[in-house]
Design an enzyme around this catalytic site. Structure first.
Site, mmCIF file in Angstrom:
data_model
loop_
_atom_site.group_PDB
_atom_site.id
_atom_site.type_symbol
_atom_site.label_atom_id
_atom_site.label_comp_id
_atom_site.label_asym_id
_atom_site.label_seq_id
_atom_site.Cartn_x
_atom_site.Cartn_y
_atom_site.Cartn_z
ATOM 1 N N GLU C 81 -12.187 -56.048 -96.362
ATOM 2 C CA GLU C 81 -12.142 -57.250 -95.527
ATOM 3 C C GLU C 81 -11.720 -56.881 -94.113
ATOM 4 O OE1 GLU C 81 -8.378 -58.241 -94.294
ATOM 5 O OE2 GLU C 81 -8.579 -59.895 -95.722
ATOM 6 N N CYS C 113 -9.947 -59.492 -101.610
ATOM 7 C CA CYS C 113 -9.357 -58.330 -102.268
ATOM 8 C C CYS C 113 -10.174 -57.776 -103.426
ATOM 9 C CB CYS C 113 -7.946 -58.653 -102.743
ATOM 10 S SG CYS C 113 -6.827 -59.005 -101.391
ATOM 11 N N THR C 154 3.445 -57.903 -97.177
ATOM 12 C CA THR C 154 2.674 -57.145 -98.166
ATOM 13 C C THR C 154 1.394 -56.520 -97.632
ATOM 14 O OG1 THR C 154 1.629 -59.218 -98.831
ATOM 15 C CG2 THR C 154 3.543 -58.509 -100.109
ATOM 16 N N ARG C 202 1.418 -71.632 -102.202
ATOM 17 C CA ARG C 202 1.541 -71.632 -103.663
ATOM 18 C C ARG C 202 0.228 -71.928 -104.375
ATOM 19 N NH1 ARG C 202 6.103 -71.001 -106.041
ATOM 20 N NH2 ARG C 202 5.628 -72.318 -107.822
ATOM 21 N N HIS C 237 -5.009 -56.816 -109.934
ATOM 22 C CA HIS C 237 -4.830 -56.885 -108.482
ATOM 23 C C HIS C 237 -3.345 -57.116 -108.208
ATOM 24 C CE1 HIS C 237 -5.107 -57.696 -104.329
ATOM 25 N NE2 HIS C 237 -4.830 -58.968 -104.436
#
Lengths: 133, 383, 348
Positions: C81, C113, C154, C202, C237
């Site tokens: 990406e 991802c 992250t 979330r 993942h």
């Protein structure tokens, strides 16, 4: 003023990406770019070779006053390297700090961005050397 | 073959000449040289410049200078050999006189670096190297010198404090020089404490951005006899080598200097000990050191001893860079060789002021393009 | 389900750049609580690295293990990406750099991802269909999180490469089955000309990550007749350390089978490389005969899951090139200021 001219960059990618070079069949001199006649013995007989990717560091220096086009990565390290077949080559050193370097240490070739054109944004890739992993 | 004589020299002060253009500088030097020689016309003009096509985007300097001088009509040609461009112009002009095709030739060296930003100048200076290889990876002229420096110290086990004496010597010699860029003394500590440009090379072992133009009037024997200006005889030889020192057998040896120097000495029928003034091409301290050794004036790995013993000072056995050299007089790239030769001429015609070296009958100037990829050796002889 | 006849991993390689930033350091800049950080530290590319150079690093390791001439590689697919060019394929540069040109097909895949496992699907299919002898699938990213955003803790850099061939005798592992589970679920996106992605906090959990991974794996097991007992390792993942463990729990997979491939805590979320680097880590330790479950997740959203059986060749080929741990252990910490320079957060 000092731009990446695409045809010039593109023309030599074989050497810059993969260390593909020529060796004189008569005297063994390595030529990085396609030769017509050997600079050393004037033979016109060459073979394609892929230079070894590993070698040892003979000398290095840190460029603190970079030329136009290389400001973004400065300071960076230029190394003088003897490849495993005896070919001597200049290249940037990467993935290291100057204080980690020692004459004679093993290094290996890797592909990295050498610079980006600030206006056209074309990216030029080139071999660099890093401490052997 | 006709002998070649220097009949006039013209120097502009080396500086950052913000108010003066490339054209202005080379015209000023030319007029000074013509006036010094006492002539107003020449048969041809050769202009040596390294950076003007890049920094000023100005080529065609021959016709340009002829026009500025009101001499349009005569042949006028630009000559290029990197930072030896000025010497290449002298070489070409001298050969024209030797061949008998000209009686008087104007030779000019010019470069105006202050029109470029530091990064542009650094990039432009690499035009004397193999751009597709060494320039492409971001190496600079100074980083190449730094690698040589590092190998040198390693091989000969010589400390930087020995080599860094060279810029100290140059500054000492520049003190009384009106055309010098930096006419002041410096201490060894100043050199050794100056910031790295490219380790181990420090700023005070390199040269700065400089503007300057220098000119010579070269004439044949017949013309020389008609002029009552002081003259010297000029013998110039040249040699070349690979552009990248790291592709040569030994990067710590400059065969081109050795070859050009030997050729010039042999043509002048002189030995090395006959040379009493030496102008070295000290674009960096280490280049001066390796040049001294390669041209046979010092043993390999031992050039620093000449410095330490004071032999290169004005009263030493081999006075060196008597007007400050590239380091202190200044190094406007392609113009520099013409300054070197003009300065030898001032010495041998006893016009060197407080820096006069009286005993000298012969002087040698070494002018280099790149890291001795082109080498010119010019001998001036008292007449 | 249509069976895979013949697709084996003949070479694999993982690459992680040298530089690390600790989550604590990022928390320090933005005044966040340091007690609940999603990862310990993350990998940051050098100034001269991008997705292409990291892809080449991983590919060269894979080629070393495969022991094949690169000219035999008939397809180079790069899933990412963060391609260096919006228009101009990364695959051509990689193919040129490894010497696979010119008789090769090259393409870039984008599916957040899961672009890496997607590339692997196509390579596997090309090989299985007999269209090419060998193919190279790469997942690589230099992921960017908006400064101060949760993703900044992250979003990391890394690459994984797999060379797929047909001959089991030269293989390190056999791809036995794969499936995909895809819906339109906008949990994370980046529009054209935008520097940083947007996400739905979330919402990226239950309806996105967990729903897709759980269903993808369930479908795979059910359709191809595997049970959880057939699985020795499970690699998911890894957007953070917690999610893969929760996914394992939801699927009833022993956490001890998930932990060996869980590396996100030390290198961060390497996006398209994330689950594939987990697979590399497992291949670095697995024994012949063991089965690996691999399940990626890509926002937008989808999950590709694979069953991979380790072959005899693993033992010899593993030792032909540096393991992933070599790169994970090769690390230098940088502070936020250097990080900002490396990741071009300082605009020059």
């Amino acid at each position: 003023m000092f731009r990446i001219k695409v045809p010039r960059y593109w023309r030599h990618k074989d050497f810059r990406y993969r260390l593909n070079a020529w060796k004189c069949n008569h005297c063994g001199e390595t030529h990085f770019f396609q030769p017509l006649i050997c600079r050393k013995c004037r033979s016109r007989d060459f073979s394609r070779v892929t230079l070894p990717e590993s070698g040892k560091l003979l000398a290095y220096t840190v460029v603190r006053s970079p030329p136009e086009g290389f400001e973004a990565q400065s300071p960076y390290i230029i190394g003088f390297i003897e490849l495993d077949d005896g070919t001597r080559i200049l290249g940037q050193l990467t993935d290291c700090y100057p204080e980690e370097l020692k004459q004679g240490m093993k290094v290996e070739a890797t592909l990295r961005k050498i610079r980006e054109d600030q206006e056209d944004k074309i990216i030029a890739y080139c071999y660099k050397f890093r401490p052997a992993i | 073959m006709s002998k070649v004589y220097v009949a006039g020299v013209g120097l502009t002060k080396i500086d950052e000449h913000w108010w003066m253009s490339l054209e202005y500088l080379m015209t000023e030097a030319s007029l000074k040289a013509l006036d010094d020689a006492g002539i107003s016309r020449v048969d041809s003009i050769y202009v040596g410049s390294m950076l003007s096509p890049i920094l000023q985007e100005q080529g065609h300097l021959g016709a340009l200078l002829a026009e500025e001088l009101g001499l349009s009509g005569i042949p006028a040609i630009g000559v290029e050999a990197a930072s030896a461009s000025g010497a290449a112009a002298v070489y070409t002009g001298a050969r024209e006189i030797e061949s008998g095709r000209a009686n008087a030739v104007l030779v000019v060296g010019v470069d105006k670096m202050s029109d470029g930003m530091a990064e542009e100048v650094t990039a432009a200076m690499m035009s004397g190297e193999r751009q597709e290889y060494v320039g492409f990876i971001g190496a600079t002229f100074y980083s190449i010198n730094a690698l040589i420096y590092s190998l040198y110290m390693d091989r000969y086990n010589v400390g930087q404090e020995k080599i860094a004496l060279f810029p100290v010597l140059c500054h000492e010699h520049a003190v009384n020089v009106p055309h010098a860029q930096y006419p002041f003394k410096i201490k060894l500590e100043t050199v050794l404490n100056s910031p790295y440009i490219s380790e181990p090379l420090r700023r005070f072992e390199t040269t700065a951005i400089a503007d300057g133009a220098a000119a010579l009037v070269l004439v044949n024997e017949e013309t020389a006899k008609k002029l009552d200006t002081p003259k010297t005889e000029l013998i110039i030889e040249a040699s070349t080598d690979y552009l990248t020192p790291f592709q040569r057998e030994d990067p710590l040896w400059f065969p081109a200097i050795q070859l050009a120097t030997s050729k010039a000495l042999s043509r002048a029928k002189l030995e090395r000990q006959d040379i009493k003034i030496l102008e070295l091409y000290d674009a960096t301290s280490i280049m001066a050191i390796v040049s001294l050794e390669s041209s046979g004036f010092a043993e390999r790995g031992k050039a620093w001893q000449l410095l330490e013993r004071g032999e290169l000072g004005l009263s030493g056995a081999l006075p060196c860079n008597t007007f400050g050299g590239l380091k202190a007089r200044g190094h406007p790239a392609g113009a520099t060789p013409v300054y070197q030769i003009a300065e030898l001429h001032l010495q041998l015609t006893h016009r060197a002021g407080k820096n006069q070296v009286d005993s000298a009958k012969n002087g040698l100037a070494q002018s280099l393009g790149g890291v001795a990829s082109t080498a010119f050796a010019t001998i001036l002889r008292e007449v | 389900m249509v069976r895979i006849n013949s697709a084996v991993i003949v070479g694999y390689g993982g690459y992680v750049p040298r530089y690390r930033i600790k989550s604590e350091e990022i928390a320090r800049i933005w005044g966040r609580d340091k007690s609940e950080l999603p990862v310990e530290e993350k990998a940051v590319a050098g100034l001269d690295e991008d997705t292409v150079t990291m892809a080449v690093e991983a590919a060269k390791i894979a080629i070393k293990r495969a022991g094949i001439p690169p000219s035999k590689i008939g397809a180079v697919h790069v899933g990412t990406e963060s391609k260096p060019y919006a228009v101009k394929p990364s695959g051509t540069i990689v193919a040129e750099a490894i010497g696979a040109v010119p008789s090769v097909t090259a393409a870039d895949f984008e599916f957040a991802c899961k672009a890496g496992t997607e590339a692997l699907q196509f390579i596997t299919s090309l090989v299985d269909a007999g269209r090419i002898e060998y193919g190279l699938a790469i997942g690589a990213d230099t992921a960017q999180g908006r400064p101060g955003d949760a993703l900044e803790f992250t979003a990391a850099c890394g690459a994984a490469a797999f060379i797929i061939g047909r001959d089991k005798n030269e293989g390190v592992a056999e791809i036995e089955a794969w499936t995909s589970y895809v819906t339109d679920t906008p949990d994370f996106w980046r529009r054209e000309y935008e520097r940083y992605p947007h996400h739905t906090a979330r919402f990226t959990g239950d309806p996105a990550y967990f729903h897709h991974i759980v269903n993808s794996v369930k479908n795979l097991l059910e359709n191809d007749g595997y049970t959880l007992n057939d699985i020795d390792y499970a690699v998911f993942h890894q957007p953070n350390v917690r999610f893969p463990l929760v996914a394992a729990k939801l699927l009833g997979i022993d956490l001890e089978k998930t932990k060996p491939g869980l590396i996100t805590g030390y290198i961060g979320n390497t996006y398209a490389a994330s689950s594939l680097l987990g697979l590399v880590k497992v291949l670095d330790q697995a024994k012949p005969g063991q089965r690996i479950l691999l399940a990626s997740f890509g926002s937008g959203a989808g999950s590709d899951s694979y069953i991979i059986r380790v072959l005899e060749g693993i033992e010899v080929k593993r030792s032909l090139a540096p393991t992933l741990d070599k790169f994970i252990e090769r690390k230098t910490y940088i502070d936020y200021a250097i990080y900002a320079r490396h990741r071009k957060k300082i605009l020059m």
